[in-house]
Design a protein around this motif. Structure first.
Motif, PDB file in Angstrom:
ATOM      1  N   PHE A   1     -52.962  -7.530  28.100  1.00  0.00           N
ATOM      2  CA  PHE A   1     -53.982  -7.251  27.216  1.00  0.00           C
ATOM      3  C   PHE A   1     -53.874  -7.878  25.864  1.00  0.00           C
ATOM      4  O   PHE A   1     -55.117  -8.137  25.286  1.00  0.00           O
TER       5      PHE A   1
ATOM      6  N   TRP B   1     -56.901 -10.313  24.365  1.00  0.00           N
ATOM      7  CA  TRP B   1     -57.491 -10.165  23.246  1.00  0.00           C
ATOM      8  C   TRP B   1     -57.246 -11.189  22.406  1.00  0.00           C
ATOM      9  O   TRP B   1     -58.225 -11.582  21.712  1.00  0.00           O
TER      10      TRP B   1
ATOM     11  N   ASN C   1     -56.556 -12.099  15.971  1.00  0.00           N
ATOM     12  CA  ASN C   1     -56.881 -10.539  16.343  1.00  0.00           C
ATOM     13  C   ASN C   1     -57.793  -9.975  15.726  1.00  0.00           C
ATOM     14  O   ASN C   1     -58.343  -8.911  16.080  1.00  0.00           O
TER      15      ASN C   1
ATOM     16  N   THR D   1     -61.117 -10.433  16.416  1.00  0.00           N
ATOM     17  CA  THR D   1     -61.570  -9.577  17.597  1.00  0.00           C
ATOM     18  C   THR D   1     -61.939  -8.142  17.529  1.00  0.00           C
ATOM     19  O   THR D   1     -62.618  -7.552  18.020  1.00  0.00           O
ATOM     20  N   TRP D   2     -61.119  -7.718  16.483  1.00  0.00           N
ATOM     21  CA  TRP D   2     -61.364  -6.405  16.205  1.00  0.00           C
ATOM     22  C   TRP D   2     -62.602  -6.240  15.539  1.00  0.00           C
ATOM     23  O   TRP D   2     -63.335  -5.236  15.769  1.00  0.00           O
TER      24      TRP D   2
END
Length: 415
Positions: free
Chosen positions: A7, A11, A137, A140-141
């Motif tokens: 994951f 991600w 990351n 991506t959030w």
């Protein structure tokens, strides 16, 4: 690799896909803008197709980039792992169950000493801490939050369309129903499209994606002439004949996935404008009365529904697009059909510059962070592995020297 690691990898790859699409989207938009510039005097259908192709290409490029980054990431990880540890990939060892390192240490295929792979617990540098705050990351959030908001908005629009189609509706007068069927026959529409009289909507629109229907406000039948109503119905049925309701689904899906890029909204706006132009031309082809049709649009503008901004994806409203531009184009067909694609050049240029700078910073930061962490970790891990293997070599070397010395000593005694 466990599920948590998988994951995390996906991600990260999604974040890189988003970062790459920042420049890819501008490239697609730039090419589309150049093509549209050459088609300013062309038919609305030509410009509509260019915008649709460019928007669809954006989705294709985004998905393709994800899989390309996924493949590159997996290949780079395997190559760097084997090269730094000085071992051969399992695919090069055929049916062998073990392989040997240069230090003659037998290791099972696919198993690596965890002590060698454990990265040193060094204190992170200032650069690493800075890039961690605004990392891939985090990007991506942010995308996930925006996509969730857009998906919720899409669901609200769908529910609103479903409500309009089933509440406070009735069958129109047989006179209008006969006219509607006659227009359908002339346009070559064979499937059962319904005309519904509504007391909620205040402007004609096509509602529904799978089974579309034409919703007509009750006030239209009392406020407009027979010829105007015929042109209005022709306009709405033209949407269905062109499958605009299905294109609307794809358009809404792309807006959810690529909401973060200005290209998406620029192309989406162009599609809505050119779509209305195409249907206007169809309506005028049945009754060549442009001034009468323009007066009908002006009358309908006064009946615009207050929820129009909430239903722009749920239905295809007759008053969609740039109304004043449509009226000017209908009354004066010889005027320029420039759709103001390059309006507000200064704010757009500033926005493009900022986003390009952001994408460049993300790319540089990500590469620097990956180089400083992965490269140093594998280098130090390899050094640790060599140090663990040196004592065995020294002991073996010392044993050889000692044995050689005893042989000479024994020989001397006999001599």
């Amino acid at each position: 690799m466990n599920e948590a690691s998988l994951f995390a990898e996906l991600w990260l790859i999604l974040g890189w896909t988003i970062a790459h699409f920042l420049w890819q989207g501008f490239l697609i938009a730039g090419v589309a803008a150049l093509v549209l510039t050459t088609l300013r005097k062309a038919t609305p259908t030509s410009r509509y197709l260019v915008n649709c192709i460019a928007m669809s290409l954006g989705l294709i490029v985004f998905v393709t980039t994800f899989f390309v980054v996924l493949a590159q990431h997996g290949e780079a990880t395997r190559t760097e792992l084997y090269s730094d540890l000085q071992i051969l990939p399992p695919t090069m060892l055929a049916d062998s169950q073990v392989f040997e390192t240069p230090n003659q240490v037998e290791m099972p295929i696919g198993i690596i000493d965890e002590s060698v792979m454990t990265p040193p617990a060094d204190k992170p540098s200032f650069w690493q801490l800075t890039t961690s705050i605004f990392s891939i990351n985090s990007l991506t959030w942010l995308w996930l939050a925006g996509a969730f908001f857009m998906l919720t908005r899409f669901a609200v629009q769908w529910n609103a369309a479903r409500y309009l189609k089933h509440y406070l509706v009735s069958d129109p007068d047989p006179k209008w129903q006969h006219m509607f069927n006659d227009i359908k026959a002339k346009l070559g529409i064979k499937k059962g499209i319904q005309i519904i009289q509504s007391r909620l909507v205040e402007t004609p629109m096509v509602i529904g994606w799978i089974s579309p229907a034409v919703l007509i406000p009750a006030s239209v039948f009392t406020s407009l002439t027979t010829d105007q109503v015929r042109m209005i119905l022709t306009h709405e049925l033209a949407h269905i004949r062109r499958f605009d309701h299905l294109v609307n689904i794809l358009q809404g899906t792309i807006e959810i996935i690529l909401f973060f890029h200005p290209m998406t909204w620029w192309l989406s706006k162009n599609i809505r404008i050119e779509r209305e132009y195409c249907c206007d031309d169809t309506a005028l082809s049945t009754a060549c009365k442009p001034r009468l049709f323009a007066e009908a649009l002006i009358e309908l503008e006064s009946l615009r529904i207050s929820q129009k901004t909430q239903l722009q994806n749920a239905g295809l409203a007759l008053t969609g697009g740039s109304l004043m531009s449509r009226i000017s184009r209908i009354v004066n067909p010889g005027s320029s059909q420039d759709t103001n694609l390059f309006r507000s050049k200064t704010p757009l240029a500033i926005l493009l510059t900022l986003l390009l700078m952001m994408s460049g910073l993300i790319y540089v930061a990500g590469n620097a962070y990956a180089t400083s962490t992965i490269g140093s970790d594998f280098t130090e891990a390899t050094q640790d592995h060599d140090e663990h293997s040196h004592p065995d070599q020294d002991e073996h070397h010392h044993h050889d020297e000692h044995g050689h010395h005893d042989e000479h000593g024994h020989h001397d005694e006999h001599g």
